[in-house]
Design an enzyme around this catalytic site. Structure first.
Site, PDB file in Angstrom:
ATOM      1  N   ASP A 207     -78.693 -63.255  28.424  1.00  0.00           N
ATOM      2  CA  ASP A 207     -77.514 -62.490  27.837  1.00  0.00           C
ATOM      3  C   ASP A 207     -77.026 -60.993  28.051  1.00  0.00           C
ATOM      4  O   ASP A 207     -77.871 -59.771  27.752  1.00  0.00           O
ATOM      5  CB  ASP A 207     -77.827 -62.854  26.728  1.00  0.00           C
ATOM      6  CG  ASP A 207     -75.941 -62.427  25.417  1.00  0.00           C
ATOM      7  OD1 ASP A 207     -75.803 -61.396  25.547  1.00  0.00           O
ATOM      8  OD2 ASP A 207     -76.221 -63.394  24.877  1.00  0.00           O
TER       9      ASP A 207
ATOM     10  N   ASP B 229     -76.667 -58.568  25.261  1.00  0.00           N
ATOM     11  CA  ASP B 229     -78.369 -57.941  24.456  1.00  0.00           C
ATOM     12  C   ASP B 229     -78.408 -56.845  25.072  1.00  0.00           C
ATOM     13  O   ASP B 229     -79.203 -56.408  25.136  1.00  0.00           O
ATOM     14  CB  ASP B 229     -78.379 -59.429  24.528  1.00  0.00           C
ATOM     15  CG  ASP B 229     -78.176 -59.745  22.872  1.00  0.00           C
ATOM     16  OD1 ASP B 229     -77.219 -59.854  22.099  1.00  0.00           O
ATOM     17  OD2 ASP B 229     -78.988 -61.635  22.343  1.00  0.00           O
TER      18      ASP B 229
ATOM     19  N   THR C  87     -65.586 -76.736  17.437  1.00  0.00           N
ATOM     20  CA  THR C  87     -65.023 -77.025  18.752  1.00  0.00           C
ATOM     21  C   THR C  87     -65.492 -76.356  19.731  1.00  0.00           C
ATOM     22  O   THR C  87     -65.137 -77.005  20.685  1.00  0.00           O
ATOM     23  CB  THR C  87     -63.302 -76.437  18.686  1.00  0.00           C
ATOM     24  OG1 THR C  87     -63.343 -75.703  18.590  1.00  0.00           O
ATOM     25  CG2 THR C  87     -62.787 -76.923  17.223  1.00  0.00           C
TER      26      THR C  87
ATOM     27  N   ARG D 279     -66.662 -68.133  19.805  1.00  0.00           N
ATOM     28  CA  ARG D 279     -67.085 -70.037  19.762  1.00  0.00           C
ATOM     29  C   ARG D 279     -66.902 -70.272  19.014  1.00  0.00           C
ATOM     30  O   ARG D 279     -67.573 -70.318  18.068  1.00  0.00           O
ATOM     31  CB  ARG D 279     -67.848 -69.827  21.226  1.00  0.00           C
ATOM     32  CG  ARG D 279     -67.228 -71.600  21.777  1.00  0.00           C
ATOM     33  CD  ARG D 279     -68.750 -71.854  22.415  1.00  0.00           C
ATOM     34  NE  ARG D 279     -68.573 -71.149  23.675  1.00  0.00           N
ATOM     35  CZ  ARG D 279     -69.613 -71.919  24.223  1.00  0.00           C
ATOM     36  NH1 ARG D 279     -70.468 -72.789  24.871  1.00  0.00           N
ATOM     37  NH2 ARG D 279     -69.177 -71.193  25.739  1.00  0.00           N
TER      38      ARG D 279
END
Length: 209
Positions: free
Chosen positions: A200, A203, A108, A104
């Site tokens: 996550d 992770d 933006t 990402r």
């Protein structure tokens, strides 16, 4: 919800409940993610086409069923999607595997492709895009757009846990793609994590948290 199937099989729901728990370590988390992916694949391939073939059993000739039509491909979204691949390949060992890497953009907030390697005949296959989590839907939508740019027209998306906003994004961007999820959670928090979710997934799969 059109084109969305929530896989509520008891074994799937039981295992999803386990991986949500904070105390589940990397080894067990990784193993159960793979098991859930296999169970989801079993359900998500229910409509694959079959044909009759003649074979010889130890007793006599017989007519049996075998898969017909398009061959399959599994495309994980890196990196967490890798945790789902083996569970699917255990059921469909002949499937080819592609990889799509996205990150990402911090300014933006849009997904940016950094890696894409697909089977040469991916456009002729039934493609299963896999990622444990469907949060905003940005990465999944971008990955599917990329596949379509490579000529793929028969695409399914498999996520273990999804947020409503992610599902809505996929339905808007890709109404032709069937979505299979194990749990539809409540919402995203201010940090973009699914609630109640499981943290996550990358992770927890790779032990990097």
């Amino acid at each position: 919800m059109s084109n969305v199937t929530v896989l509520d099989h008891p074994l799937i729901q039981h295992k999803v409940g386990i991986i949500r728990r904070t105390e589940v370590g990397t080894k067990d988390f990784r193993s159960i993610i793979s098991e859930i992916a296999g169970l989801m694949c079993y359900e998500a391939t229910r409509d694959l086409k079959l044909r009759d073939v003649e074979i010889e059993t130890p007793i006599c000739r017989a007519t049996v069923k075998e898969l017909s039509g398009r061959k399959l491909a599994v495309v994980p979204i890196l990196r967490a999607g890798l945790g789902m691949v083996d569970g699917i390949l255990n059921l469909i060992p002949a499937a080819k595997v592609g990889h799509i890497g996205l990150y990402r953009d911090p300014e933006t907030l849009e997904p940016v492709e950094y890696y894409c390697k697909l089977p040469a005949d991916c456009d002729e296959r039934e493609v299963f895009v896999v990622d444990p989590m469907l949060a905003t839907g940005g990465s999944a939508s971008a990955a599917i757009t990329l596949l379509k740019e490579h000529g793929c027209r028969h695409i399914r998306l498999m996520n273990i846990i999804a947020a409503p906003v992610g599902v809505e994004r996929l339905q808007k961007d890709h109404p032709d793609v069937d979505i299979y999820i194990a749990a539809l959670d409540d919402h995203l928090n201010d940090h973009g994590y699914i609630v109640p979710g499981l943290g996550d997934a990358g992770d927890r799969i790779f032990g990097t948290k």
